[in-house]
Design an enzyme around this catalytic site. Structure first.
Site, mmCIF file in Angstrom:
data_model
loop_
_atom_site.group_PDB
_atom_site.id
_atom_site.type_symbol
_atom_site.label_atom_id
_atom_site.label_comp_id
_atom_site.label_asym_id
_atom_site.label_seq_id
_atom_site.Cartn_x
_atom_site.Cartn_y
_atom_site.Cartn_z
ATOM 1 C CB CYS A 1 16.097 38.949 6.788
ATOM 2 S SG CYS A 1 16.021 40.564 5.972
ATOM 3 C CB CYS B 1 12.333 42.433 4.337
ATOM 4 S SG CYS B 1 13.938 42.528 3.526
ATOM 5 C CB SER B 2 11.547 37.697 4.213
ATOM 6 O OG SER B 2 11.186 38.228 2.950
ATOM 7 C CB CYS B 3 17.387 38.985 2.846
ATOM 8 S SG CYS B 3 16.947 40.627 2.225
HETATM 9 FE FE FE Z 1 15.210 40.876 3.839
#
Ligand code: FE
Length: 212
Positions: free
Chosen positions: A111, A114-116
């Site tokens: 991602c 961000c951190s999906c």
């Molecule tokens: Fe994300």
């Protein structure tokens, strides 16, 4: 072999975790005081993430895809519906897209924003997945990043990098290891690590998993 976490864990936003923790705490206090959330509900969600939700769920999905060609076809056609068949539904599985690794194609998930991450299938993302070096370099030099994780792909293997979003969460179906023909789904699932479902590892061979 060097530990990829060492290379990927540095982050010039070192102040973020503690700052984020403080902000989260403050937000929780305000919501609880206003009577908008019950602290027990928050505790239950955290408890679920710590004890119930984890990569063993994704591993079950992969093991079923390896064992059942019809399920595999359904998973690749509509990951969300196939996961729901096994009872895995929820916010983070709203749009699951399964990607199959093979001798010809290696899929890697990131991602960049961000951190999906497919939480309901894999649990909470590892630190390196959220770190800026992984997010930036996986797109620019995926083969170099994969080498640091111990995956050295020949030029004949096509590398596909998939950028997760709030709407789409990718699940890599690693290639089924050789020598697993007689294994049942539970034994197969034990070969499927979290990282293999992100694309930064292969599934374990049954001999390695047995320590032989
Ligand atoms: Fe994300």
């Amino acid at each position: 072999m060097s530990d990829p976490v060492d290379k990927l864990s540095y982050d010039h936003h070192q102040h973020l975790p503690s700052d984020m923790t403080l902000r989260t705490k403050a937000l929780e206090s305000v919501l609880v005081e206003a009577g908008l959330v019950d602290p027990a509900t928050i505790d239950a969600v955290i408890e679920a993430f710590e004890t119930e939700i984890g990569p063993h769920i994704g591993a079950q999905v992969v093991a079923k895809a390896w064992s059942d060609p019809d399920f595999r076809a359904r998973l690749l056609a509509d990951g969300t519906a196939a996961c729901a068949e096994l009872g895995y539904t929820g916010e983070q599985t709203t749009h699951v897209v399964a990607l199959e690794n093979s001798a010809e194609v290696h899929n890697l998930v990131v991602c960049t924003l961000c951190s999906c991450y497919p939480w309901m299938l894999l649990g909470l993302p590892p630190t390196w997945y959220k770190a800026e070096p992984y997010r930036a370099r996986s797109v620019k030099e995926p083969r170099a990043v994969l080498r640091e994780f111990g995956i050295d792909l020949g030029e004949e293997v096509e590398v596909r990098v998939w950028d997760s979003t709030a709407e789409i969460r990718y699940l890599v179906v690693p290639e089924r290891p050789a020598g697993t023909e007689g294994l049942d789904e539970a034994a197969l699932a034990a070969l499927v690590s979290r990282d293999s479902m992100i694309g930064t590892a292969f599934a374990s061979s049954p001999n390695a998993a047995a320590g032989g």
